[in-house]
Design a protein around this motif. Sequence first.
Motif, PDB file in Angstrom:
ATOM      1  N   ILE A   1       0.878  -1.180   0.000  1.00 58.66           N
ATOM      2  CA  ILE A   1       0.000   0.000   0.000  1.00 58.66           C
ATOM      3  C   ILE A   1       0.910   1.224   0.000  1.00 58.66           C
ATOM      4  N   ARG A   2       1.127   1.787  -1.183  1.00 53.03           N
ATOM      5  CA  ARG A   2       2.079   2.881  -1.339  1.00 53.03           C
ATOM      6  C   ARG A   2       1.412   4.223  -1.565  1.00 53.03           C
ATOM      7  N   THR A   3       0.195   4.229  -2.075  1.00 49.65           N
ATOM      8  CA  THR A   3      -0.516   5.479  -2.342  1.00 49.65           C
ATOM      9  C   THR A   3      -1.856   5.442  -1.617  1.00 49.65           C
ATOM     10  N   PHE A   4      -2.478   6.617  -1.502  1.00 46.84           N
ATOM     11  CA  PHE A   4      -3.784   6.667  -0.857  1.00 46.84           C
ATOM     12  C   PHE A   4      -4.819   5.928  -1.701  1.00 46.84           C
TER      13      PHE A   4
ATOM     14  N   VAL B   1      -7.465   3.149  -0.395  1.00 46.88           N
ATOM     15  CA  VAL B   1      -8.911   3.171  -0.640  1.00 46.88           C
ATOM     16  C   VAL B   1      -9.352   1.856  -1.288  1.00 46.88           C
ATOM     17  N   TRP B   2      -8.584   1.375  -2.264  1.00 42.07           N
ATOM     18  CA  TRP B   2      -8.896   0.090  -2.908  1.00 42.07           C
ATOM     19  C   TRP B   2      -8.903  -1.045  -1.882  1.00 42.07           C
ATOM     20  N   TRP B   3      -7.889  -1.042  -0.994  1.00 37.31           N
ATOM     21  CA  TRP B   3      -7.817  -2.063   0.061  1.00 37.31           C
ATOM     22  C   TRP B   3      -9.025  -1.979   0.984  1.00 37.31           C
TER      23      TRP B   3
ATOM     24  N   ASP C   1      -4.184  -8.257  -3.265  1.00 40.49           N
ATOM     25  CA  ASP C   1      -3.143  -7.516  -3.981  1.00 40.49           C
ATOM     26  C   ASP C   1      -2.584  -6.375  -3.149  1.00 40.49           C
ATOM     27  N   ALA C   2      -3.327  -5.939  -2.133  1.00 35.14           N
ATOM     28  CA  ALA C   2      -2.865  -4.889  -1.227  1.00 35.14           C
ATOM     29  C   ALA C   2      -3.188  -5.329   0.199  1.00 35.14           C
ATOM     30  N   VAL C   3      -2.147  -5.551   0.985  1.00 34.22           N
ATOM     31  CA  VAL C   3      -2.347  -6.032   2.358  1.00 34.22           C
ATOM     32  C   VAL C   3      -1.437  -5.250   3.305  1.00 34.22           C
ATOM     33  N   PRO C   4      -1.906  -4.958   4.524  1.00 35.21           N
ATOM     34  CA  PRO C   4      -1.055  -4.272   5.494  1.00 35.21           C
ATOM     35  C   PRO C   4       0.052  -5.191   6.001  1.00 35.21           C
ATOM     36  N   VAL C   5       1.196  -4.601   6.318  1.00 34.86           N
ATOM     37  CA  VAL C   5       2.321  -5.375   6.836  1.00 34.86           C
ATOM     38  C   VAL C   5       2.743  -4.912   8.230  1.00 34.86           C
TER      39      VAL C   5
END
Length: 225
Positions: free
Chosen positions: A154-157, A161-163, A175-179
Amino acid sequence: MSDRTPDRPPPALTQWEQRTEVPLLAASLLFLLGYAVRVLAPRDAQPWHDISLALVGATWLLFVADYAVRVRLSGLGHRFVRVHWLDTLVLLLPLLRPLRLVKVYTAVQKRHEVPRLGLYARVMSYAGLAALLLGFSAALAVYNREHEAPGASIRTFGDAVWWACATLTTVGYGDAVPVTPVGRTVAAFLMACGLALLGAVTGSFSSWLIQVFRREDEKGPPGSG
């Protein structure tokens, strides 16, 4: 001996909440605005960072003052924290404050003898409003923690939002997950809220359909009776 029950708050507390619900709603939205500016504005965007920090701090102090007044007016003392655990949680997690909009809208509906919306429509509108506010707040919180973390997806806002949309709808593309620990905590909370909101909407819609079909069955075929 007082005849007040836990379900019936003192008149002074009820009056205080009625007088402050709209100002606190405005403060909640200002808090969210200040936090959004602080997260999304470039680091060299002065004086906006200082202004947003002052706005966030001032509104949170307002929430603390309101909480202290309600503790005193409730007459519950330290038991207020346990009885009104949701208010305590919102005080500790101010990003949930904009959800007061749902509470204010409910109070406005109750002031009319006949609600402007039916029960099922109200449930679905509340769920939609709550999902919008929760999703935006969660996207801000996750983006704030994730976009500079090593190995983050997750590099952009926009990614955040997609996540948030995928998590709230329980799709979870992956495809987008927090780490980060904070990001994963927000994700777990958002998943639980997504399941609850989805259950409320689908349950209300199903109940409405059943009610419609039952009315049609009671009418019988055309020309009968």
